[in-house]
Design a protein around this motif. Structure first.
Motif, PDB file in Angstrom:
ATOM      1  N   ALA A 103       9.541   4.578   2.453  1.00 33.04           N
ATOM      2  CA  ALA A 103      10.937   4.741   2.857  1.00 33.04           C
ATOM      3  C   ALA A 103      11.540   6.009   2.249  1.00 33.04           C
ATOM      4  CB  ALA A 103      11.754   3.513   2.461  1.00 33.04           C
ATOM      5  N   GLU A 104      11.241   6.247   0.979  1.00 33.91           N
ATOM      6  CA  GLU A 104      11.762   7.446   0.320  1.00 33.91           C
ATOM      7  C   GLU A 104      11.156   8.708   0.928  1.00 33.91           C
ATOM      8  OE1 GLU A 104      10.605   4.805  -1.151  1.00 33.91           O
ATOM      9  OE2 GLU A 104      12.263   3.999  -2.349  1.00 33.91           O
ATOM     10  N   ALA A 105       9.867   8.665   1.250  1.00 34.14           N
ATOM     11  CA  ALA A 105       9.207   9.832   1.845  1.00 34.14           C
ATOM     12  C   ALA A 105       9.800  10.160   3.215  1.00 34.14           C
ATOM     13  CB  ALA A 105       7.702   9.582   1.965  1.00 34.14           C
ATOM     14  N   LEU A 106      10.085   9.124   4.003  1.00 32.48           N
ATOM     15  CA  LEU A 106      10.690   9.357   5.313  1.00 32.48           C
ATOM     16  C   LEU A 106      12.124   9.853   5.176  1.00 32.48           C
ATOM     17  CD1 LEU A 106       9.346   6.272   7.284  1.00 32.48           C
ATOM     18  CD2 LEU A 106       8.848   8.678   7.775  1.00 32.48           C
ATOM     19  N   ALA A 107      12.824   9.366   4.159  1.00 34.57           N
ATOM     20  CA  ALA A 107      14.206   9.794   3.960  1.00 34.57           C
ATOM     21  C   ALA A 107      14.290  11.279   3.638  1.00 34.57           C
ATOM     22  CB  ALA A 107      14.852   8.973   2.850  1.00 34.57           C
ATOM     23  N   ARG A 108      13.211  11.834   3.098  1.00 38.59           N
ATOM     24  CA  ARG A 108      13.205  13.267   2.771  1.00 38.59           C
ATOM     25  C   ARG A 108      12.991  14.123   4.006  1.00 38.59           C
ATOM     26  NH1 ARG A 108      10.347  11.328  -1.917  1.00 38.59           N
ATOM     27  NH2 ARG A 108       8.335  11.785  -0.932  1.00 38.59           N
ATOM     28  N   GLY A 109      12.729  13.487   5.157  1.00 36.35           N
ATOM     29  CA  GLY A 109      12.542  14.221   6.402  1.00 36.35           C
ATOM     30  C   GLY A 109      11.075  14.463   6.695  1.00 36.35           C
ATOM     31  N   GLY A 110      10.801  14.960   7.887  1.00 40.45           N
ATOM     32  CA  GLY A 110       9.430  15.215   8.295  1.00 40.45           C
ATOM     33  C   GLY A 110       8.885  14.111   9.174  1.00 40.45           C
ATOM     34  N   THR A 111       7.628  14.235   9.532  1.00 39.12           N
ATOM     35  CA  THR A 111       6.988  13.301  10.436  1.00 39.12           C
ATOM     36  C   THR A 111       6.417  12.104   9.686  1.00 39.12           C
ATOM     37  OG1 THR A 111       4.831  14.378  10.263  1.00 39.12           O
ATOM     38  CG2 THR A 111       6.365  15.232  11.932  1.00 39.12           C
ATOM     39  N   LEU A 112       6.046  11.078  10.432  1.00 35.44           N
ATOM     40  CA  LEU A 112       5.382   9.925   9.832  1.00 35.44           C
ATOM     41  C   LEU A 112       4.063  10.332   9.187  1.00 35.44           C
ATOM     42  CD1 LEU A 112       5.877   6.955  12.332  1.00 35.44           C
ATOM     43  CD2 LEU A 112       6.363   6.930   9.879  1.00 35.44           C
ATOM     44  N   THR A 113       3.334  11.216   9.845  1.00 36.40           N
ATOM     45  CA  THR A 113       2.047  11.661   9.297  1.00 36.40           C
ATOM     46  C   THR A 113       2.232  12.305   7.933  1.00 36.40           C
ATOM     47  OG1 THR A 113       1.171  12.005  11.541  1.00 36.40           O
ATOM     48  CG2 THR A 113       0.047  13.123   9.734  1.00 36.40           C
ATOM     49  N   ARG A 114       3.265  13.145   7.789  1.00 31.88           N
ATOM     50  CA  ARG A 114       3.515  13.792   6.502  1.00 31.88           C
ATOM     51  C   ARG A 114       3.968  12.781   5.452  1.00 31.88           C
ATOM     52  NH1 ARG A 114       6.841  19.080   8.741  1.00 31.88           N
ATOM     53  NH2 ARG A 114       5.067  20.123   9.751  1.00 31.88           N
ATOM     54  N   LEU A 147       3.149   9.626   5.326  1.00 25.15           N
ATOM     55  CA  LEU A 147       1.983   8.857   4.909  1.00 25.15           C
ATOM     56  C   LEU A 147       1.085   9.682   3.991  1.00 25.15           C
ATOM     57  CD1 LEU A 147       1.175   7.133   8.319  1.00 25.15           C
ATOM     58  CD2 LEU A 147       1.974   5.999   6.235  1.00 25.15           C
ATOM     59  N   ALA A 148       0.982  10.982   4.272  1.00 19.95           N
ATOM     60  CA  ALA A 148       0.189  11.852   3.400  1.00 19.95           C
ATOM     61  C   ALA A 148       0.793  11.900   2.001  1.00 19.95           C
ATOM     62  CB  ALA A 148       0.107  13.246   4.002  1.00 19.95           C
ATOM     63  N   ALA A 149       2.127  11.916   1.936  1.00 20.33           N
ATOM     64  CA  ALA A 149       2.803  11.920   0.639  1.00 20.33           C
ATOM     65  C   ALA A 149       2.560  10.624  -0.116  1.00 20.33           C
ATOM     66  CB  ALA A 149       4.303  12.141   0.835  1.00 20.33           C
ATOM     67  N   CYS A 150       2.226   9.553   0.635  1.00 20.30           N
ATOM     68  CA  CYS A 150       1.950   8.252   0.006  1.00 20.30           C
ATOM     69  C   CYS A 150       0.458   8.042  -0.248  1.00 20.30           C
ATOM     70  CB  CYS A 150       2.487   7.126   0.885  1.00 20.30           C
ATOM     71  SG  CYS A 150       4.279   7.096   1.019  1.00 20.30           S
ATOM     72  N   GLY A 151      -0.351   9.093  -0.041  1.00 17.02           N
ATOM     73  CA  GLY A 151      -1.767   9.011  -0.373  1.00 17.02           C
ATOM     74  C   GLY A 151      -2.715   8.802   0.794  1.00 17.02           C
ATOM     75  N   LEU A 152      -2.180   8.705   2.037  1.00 20.62           N
ATOM     76  CA  LEU A 152      -3.048   8.527   3.202  1.00 20.62           C
ATOM     77  C   LEU A 152      -3.227   9.885   3.880  1.00 20.62           C
ATOM     78  CD1 LEU A 152      -4.603   6.502   5.013  1.00 20.62           C
ATOM     79  CD2 LEU A 152      -2.522   6.334   6.403  1.00 20.62           C
ATOM     80  N   ALA A 153      -4.361  10.524   3.616  1.00 22.52           N
ATOM     81  CA  ALA A 153      -4.586  11.876   4.122  1.00 22.52           C
ATOM     82  C   ALA A 153      -4.794  11.904   5.628  1.00 22.52           C
ATOM     83  CB  ALA A 153      -5.781  12.500   3.415  1.00 22.52           C
ATOM     84  N   ARG A 174       0.826  -1.218   0.000  1.00 21.85           N
ATOM     85  CA  ARG A 174       0.000   0.000   0.000  1.00 21.85           C
ATOM     86  C   ARG A 174       0.857   1.263   0.000  1.00 21.85           C
ATOM     87  NH1 ARG A 174      -5.568   1.491   3.176  1.00 21.85           N
ATOM     88  NH2 ARG A 174      -5.603   3.693   2.520  1.00 21.85           N
ATOM     89  N   PHE A 175       2.026   1.200   0.638  1.00 25.49           N
ATOM     90  CA  PHE A 175       2.875   2.387   0.747  1.00 25.49           C
ATOM     91  C   PHE A 175       4.272   2.094   0.170  1.00 25.49           C
ATOM     92  CE2 PHE A 175       0.010   2.396   4.499  1.00 25.49           C
ATOM     93  CZ  PHE A 175      -0.762   3.510   4.167  1.00 25.49           C
ATOM     94  N   PRO A 176       4.368   1.835  -1.117  1.00 23.69           N
ATOM     95  CA  PRO A 176       5.676   1.459  -1.687  1.00 23.69           C
ATOM     96  C   PRO A 176       6.724   2.565  -1.563  1.00 23.69           C
ATOM     97  CG  PRO A 176       4.084   1.925  -3.424  1.00 23.69           C
ATOM     98  CD  PRO A 176       3.314   1.875  -2.143  1.00 23.69           C
ATOM     99  N   GLY A 177       6.303   3.832  -1.510  1.00 25.11           N
ATOM    100  CA  GLY A 177       7.272   4.926  -1.453  1.00 25.11           C
ATOM    101  C   GLY A 177       7.504   5.474  -0.062  1.00 25.11           C
TER     102      GLY A 177
END
Length: 253
Positions: free
Chosen positions: A171-182, A184-190, A166-169
């Motif tokens: 690891a990359e989103a977390l590597a860019r910094g920010g919180t888990l919530t952000r 997950l939002a970048a991966c489509g979970l609002a 469901r969240f293939p990206g």
């Protein structure tokens, strides 16, 4: 009466008196308590060693130890094996409700929240994770190891599990910094909400104790959480450890 003055560089509190009818260890306890209450020994700060306190008050270390044990019993100090004695921090009210976000909870306690990602790994779903996420055992998950801090002090050690499909990206989103919530939002979970929380208690492992900066003989509260999306589909299985001396859980409905 003989008076024992503290060393010049020691926190200034009441001196102790011999033959006063009050035991020496009790006077030492009262003196250190006065330092804490008066703000001369601040929350979370390291206290002098037993040897330093024995020199300060002109007593043996056994007398100091008796005073420190009583202060620990009363919750004014915490004694960590191999690290020393510290002024006990104010306990954080960690409020758990339908929408629980670490940064928001810590900020409501007038503390500065921060987080540190310790590792991100792709793992096979354990029985517990598979059951919580309603997946077959062995499915691939992201496991995010994270440390949560309040004013720089560790208050939560967590292992977050997310379905990789469901969240293939993630690891990359977390590597860019920010919180888990952000991330997950970048991966489509609002948004997501808490479905269940199960609480137990145990002693920490050496790794857990090291990350939480606490002795292994001090208990931690263990929360197993399941978060769901707006369609009530499980999106996260998380195991969080809270140091019992720094955090109390408050459940809101």
């Amino acid at each position: 009466m003989a008076r024992i003055d503290p060393a010049p560089n020691a926190p200034q509190g009441p001196v102790i008196e011999r033959r006063s009818g009050i035991t020496l260890w009790r006077q030492i306890e009262q003196s250190i308590e006065a330092d804490i209450v008066g703000g001369r020994a601040v929350s979370g700060s390291r206290l002098p060693t037993e040897a330093e306190l024995a020199c300060r008050f002109g007593v043996n270390r056994h007398t100091v130890r008796r005073a420190m044990e009583e202060l620990e019993r009363r919750g004014l100090v915490r004694i960590e094996q191999g690290r020393g004695s510290f002024v006990a921090e104010d306990v954080i009210d960690y409020r758990i409700g339908p929408r629980t976000r670490f940064s928001e909870v810590i900020a409501r306690n007038n503390r500065a929240p921060s987080g540190r990602i310790l590792s991100i790994a792709e793992v096979q779903a354990s029985d517990a994770a598979a059951a919580a996420l309603k997946l077959r055992r062995g499915r691939r998950l992201w496991c995010v190891e994270r440390l949560g801090l309040a004013d720089g002090v560790p208050v939560a050690y967590a292992l977050h599990h997310f379905p990789r499909a469901r969240f293939p990206g993630l690891a990359e989103a977390l590597a860019r910094g920010g919180t888990l919530t952000r991330a997950l939002a970048a991966c489509g979970l609002a948004d997501y909400a808490r479905a269940t929380t199960r609480v137990t208690a145990r002693l920490p492992t050496p790794r857990e104790a090291e990350h939480l900066r606490q002795p292994r003989n001090r208990a931690v509260m263990v929360c197993e959480n399941v978060n769901v999306d707006q369609d009530r589909v499980p999106v996260e299985y998380c195991v969080v450890l809270y140091p019992a001396g720094r955090v109390q859980l408050v459940f809101e409905f």
